[in-house]
Design a protein around this motif. Structure first.
Motif, PDB file in Angstrom:
ATOM      1  N   VAL A   4      41.174 109.318  59.935  1.00 16.72           N
ATOM      2  CA  VAL A   4      40.625 107.922  60.268  1.00 16.72           C
ATOM      3  C   VAL A   4      39.215 108.033  59.684  1.00 16.72           C
ATOM      4  CG1 VAL A   4      39.946 106.299  61.838  1.00 16.72           C
ATOM      5  CG2 VAL A   4      41.911 107.629  62.282  1.00 16.72           C
ATOM      6  N   ASN A   6      35.623 106.372  59.647  1.00 17.79           N
ATOM      7  CA  ASN A   6      34.974 105.591  60.720  1.00 17.79           C
ATOM      8  C   ASN A   6      33.325 104.984  60.013  1.00 17.79           C
ATOM      9  OD1 ASN A   6      36.394 105.856  63.071  1.00 17.79           O
ATOM     10  ND2 ASN A   6      35.915 107.880  63.393  1.00 17.79           N
ATOM     11  N   ASP A   8      32.548 102.103  58.969  1.00 23.82           N
ATOM     12  CA  ASP A   8      32.133 100.864  59.331  1.00 23.82           C
ATOM     13  C   ASP A   8      31.451 100.890  60.842  1.00 23.82           C
ATOM     14  OD1 ASP A   8      34.479 101.484  60.753  1.00 23.82           O
ATOM     15  OD2 ASP A   8      35.352  99.469  60.754  1.00 23.82           O
ATOM     16  N   VAL A   9      31.699 102.102  61.597  1.00 28.19           N
ATOM     17  CA  VAL A   9      31.137 102.259  63.066  1.00 28.19           C
ATOM     18  C   VAL A   9      29.920 102.860  62.788  1.00 28.19           C
ATOM     19  CG1 VAL A   9      31.496 103.859  65.035  1.00 28.19           C
ATOM     20  CG2 VAL A   9      33.456 102.553  64.058  1.00 28.19           C
ATOM     21  N   LYS A  13      26.092 101.326  63.700  1.00 25.16           N
ATOM     22  CA  LYS A  13      25.295 101.945  64.578  1.00 25.16           C
ATOM     23  C   LYS A  13      23.783 102.042  63.701  1.00 25.16           C
ATOM     24  CE  LYS A  13      28.496 105.130  67.159  1.00 25.16           C
ATOM     25  NZ  LYS A  13      28.612 106.416  67.370  1.00 25.16           N
ATOM     26  N   LYS A  36      35.713 102.406  53.302  1.00 21.44           N
ATOM     27  CA  LYS A  36      35.412 101.763  54.536  1.00 21.44           C
ATOM     28  C   LYS A  36      36.806 101.262  55.122  1.00 21.44           C
ATOM     29  CE  LYS A  36      33.471  97.701  56.240  1.00 21.44           C
ATOM     30  NZ  LYS A  36      32.498  96.732  56.165  1.00 21.44           N
ATOM     31  N   GLY A  38      39.680 102.635  54.868  1.00 22.63           N
ATOM     32  CA  GLY A  38      40.752 103.592  54.893  1.00 22.63           C
ATOM     33  C   GLY A  38      41.715 103.716  54.104  1.00 22.63           C
ATOM     34  N   ASP A  61      31.172 112.652  61.626  1.00 16.04           N
ATOM     35  CA  ASP A  61      30.976 110.941  62.463  1.00 16.04           C
ATOM     36  C   ASP A  61      31.422 110.101  61.601  1.00 16.04           C
ATOM     37  OD1 ASP A  61      28.883 111.982  64.146  1.00 16.04           O
ATOM     38  OD2 ASP A  61      27.294 112.169  62.752  1.00 16.04           O
ATOM     39  N   ILE A  62      31.922 110.268  60.324  1.00 15.32           N
ATOM     40  CA  ILE A  62      32.483 109.428  59.662  1.00 15.32           C
ATOM     41  C   ILE A  62      34.170 109.606  59.415  1.00 15.32           C
ATOM     42  CG2 ILE A  62      32.950 108.579  57.179  1.00 15.32           C
ATOM     43  CD1 ILE A  62      29.740 109.592  56.946  1.00 15.32           C
ATOM     44  N   GLU A  64      37.553 111.520  61.013  1.00 11.70           N
ATOM     45  CA  GLU A  64      38.352 111.765  62.327  1.00 11.70           C
ATOM     46  C   GLU A  64      39.821 112.361  62.040  1.00 11.70           C
ATOM     47  OE1 GLU A  64      38.782 109.950  66.711  1.00 11.70           O
ATOM     48  OE2 GLU A  64      37.990 108.888  65.020  1.00 11.70           O
TER      49      GLU A  64
END
Length: 68
Positions: A4, A6, A8-9, A13, A36, A38, A61-62, A64
């Protein structure tokens, strides 16, 4: 197996837009958008390095791993 993205998350942030990240990393908006959402099949370490530097984060962090 599912990886996955992430991005965009992390962008949210850091309060960074896709345009701003594109300028800092040197990638087109289209390529960043593919990542972004996926839909990317691969990412170069140099690209991951540049994104992590721009967002001041770690690869974990990006990206997962989520078991099926």
């Amino acid at each position: 197996m599912a990886i996955v993205v992430n991005l965009d998350v992390m962008m949210a942030k850091r309060k960074m837009s896709l345009n701003e990240l594109s300028e800092k990393v040197g990638l087109t908006l289209a390529n960043l958008s593919i990542l972004k959402t996926g839909k990317a099949k691969a990412i170069r370490f140099s690209t991951l390095d540049a994104i992590c530097e721009a967002l001041d984060c770690q690869p974990a962090d990006i990206l997962e791993y989520v078991a099926d």
